[in-house]
Write a protein that holds these residues in place. Structure first.
Motif, short mmCIF file in Angstrom:
data_model
loop_
_atom_site.label_atom_id
_atom_site.label_comp_id
_atom_site.label_asym_id
_atom_site.label_seq_id
_atom_site.Cartn_x
_atom_site.Cartn_y
_atom_site.Cartn_z
N ARG A 76 0.83 -1.21 0.00
CA ARG A 76 0.00 0.00 0.00
C ARG A 76 0.87 1.26 0.00
O ARG A 76 0.61 2.21 -0.73
CB ARG A 76 -0.93 0.00 1.22
CG ARG A 76 -1.97 1.12 1.19
CD ARG A 76 -2.79 1.17 2.47
NE ARG A 76 -3.50 -0.09 2.74
CZ ARG A 76 -4.61 -0.46 2.12
NH1 ARG A 76 -5.16 0.31 1.22
NH2 ARG A 76 -5.18 -1.61 2.42
N GLU A 77 1.92 1.21 0.80
CA GLU A 77 2.81 2.36 0.93
C GLU A 77 3.46 2.71 -0.42
O GLU A 77 3.42 3.85 -0.87
CB GLU A 77 3.89 1.99 1.96
CG GLU A 77 4.94 3.03 2.21
CD GLU A 77 6.01 2.48 3.15
OE1 GLU A 77 6.13 3.00 4.26
OE2 GLU A 77 6.69 1.50 2.80
N ILE A 78 4.01 1.70 -1.07
CA ILE A 78 4.74 1.97 -2.31
C ILE A 78 3.77 2.31 -3.45
O ILE A 78 4.04 3.16 -4.29
CB ILE A 78 5.69 0.78 -2.67
CG1 ILE A 78 6.72 1.20 -3.71
CG2 ILE A 78 4.94 -0.44 -3.14
CD1 ILE A 78 7.93 1.83 -3.13
N LEU A 79 2.58 1.68 -3.44
CA LEU A 79 1.59 1.99 -4.48
C LEU A 79 0.99 3.38 -4.26
O LEU A 79 0.63 4.06 -5.22
CB LEU A 79 0.50 0.92 -4.52
CG LEU A 79 0.97 -0.38 -5.22
CD1 LEU A 79 0.06 -1.55 -4.88
CD2 LEU A 79 1.06 -0.17 -6.73
N THR A 80 0.91 3.82 -3.02
CA THR A 80 0.45 5.18 -2.74
C THR A 80 1.44 6.19 -3.31
O THR A 80 1.05 7.20 -3.89
CB THR A 80 0.27 5.39 -1.21
OG1 THR A 80 -0.67 4.43 -0.74
CG2 THR A 80 -0.22 6.79 -0.90
N GLN A 81 2.71 5.86 -3.19
CA GLN A 81 3.75 6.75 -3.75
C GLN A 81 3.58 6.96 -5.25
O GLN A 81 3.92 8.01 -5.77
CB GLN A 81 5.13 6.12 -3.54
CG GLN A 81 5.85 6.58 -2.31
CD GLN A 81 7.23 5.93 -2.23
OE1 GLN A 81 7.94 5.80 -3.22
NE2 GLN A 81 7.60 5.51 -1.05
#
Ligand code: ADP
Ligand code: MG
Length: 261
Positions: A127-132
């Protein structure tokens, strides 16, 4: 961060009399050195060896001779298993055609490098990296439910997820519209400026190249110049004259190939 010394790659076997004529020297003694935290574009006519350069530099292919070093480690030295392990830990790769797995979700595609490297895979990291990359709300979609630009952003998330030192991208905007291309270029630029990664990107587009800190030009498998702090106009100008000094070679080659850009 990335160092190539006299890297040569020949396709076909020049020693085999049956195939000697068809042997192609794709890379002809390329030596270069790129510092950590740099964003480099690689340009040159079709067939000049750009993809071969990236594949050899990324350890996806082995040169016939020469040395490739990433962060002080020699890629060209070890066994296949060691190379794969090193690549999974330290190198990310982005392809023109995304190369996502259609049967996996966006989140699963993104964390695949962690899984392959035997590292912990958690949904929070996905989720963190896809949010980026602006896709924090698409974790459970499949690639075929996304636009080309969104797919390439997933591919970039996948390339970034293991926090590699170097990211190679082979024409990452080649299949995208202008706006999606800009999003992708900004993400690659952020990887360098915000996260200190080293990015090497092949492109034929002077606009894309202008996002880089410097442009390396390739012709016939050899380095044919460098342009620092490239502007769109300066890149286009240089491309138009690439190969001019190759006197009596085919005039419809390098320069003319870019006349319509
Ligand atoms: P570019 O990416 O600049 O278009 P490539 O690195 O793909 O160039 O190719 C460089 C040269 O090597 C070309 O002449 C190409 O035809 C040849 N080549 C590339 N891959 C292979 C291969 N797998 N087998 C034989 N020849 C190849
Ligand atoms: Mg290519």
């Amino acid at each position: 961060m990335l160092r190539l010394v006299k890297v040569t790659k020949v396709y076909g076997d020049p020693r085999d009399p049956e195939n000697a004529a068809s042997a192609v020297t794709a890379l002809d003694g390329v030596t270069l050195s790129l510092p950590a935290g740099s964003f480099t574009a690689v340009m040159g006519p079709s067939g000049s060896g750009k993809s071969t350069l990236l594949q050899c530099a990324a350890g996806l292919d082995r040169p016939d001779s020469g040395i490739v070093m990433v962060d002080g480690e020699e890629l060209t030295g070890g066994t296949e298993a060691e190379l794969t392990k090193f690549r999974r830990r330290h190198i990310g790769f982005v392809f023109q055609q995304y190369n996502l797995l259609d049967t996996l979700t966006v989140a699963q595609n993104t964390t695949l490098p962690l899984k392959l490297a035997g590292r912990r895979v958690d949904r929070r990291r996905a989720r963190e990296i896809l949010t980026q990359v602006g896709l924090g709300d698409r974790l459970d979609h499949r690639p075929d439910q996304l636009s080309g630009g969104q797919r390439q952003r997933v591919a970039i998330a996948r390339a970034l997820v293991a926090e590699p030192r170097v990211i190679f991208a082979d024409e990452p905007t080649g299949a995208l519209d202008t706006r999606s291309a800009r999003d992708v270029l900004r993400l690659l630029q952020d990887a360098v400026r915000v996260h200190g990664r080293t990015v090497v990107m092949v492109t034929h587009d002077p606009v894309a190249a202008s996002y880089a800190d410097s442009v390396l030009f390739l012709a016939d498998g050899r380095l044919a110049g460098e342009l620092r702090a490239p502007s769109v106009d300066a890149v286009a100008e240089r491309l138009a004259h690439l190969g001019d000094d190759r006197d009596d070679r085919d005039r419809s080659g390098a320069g003319a190939a870019y006349a319509g850009v």
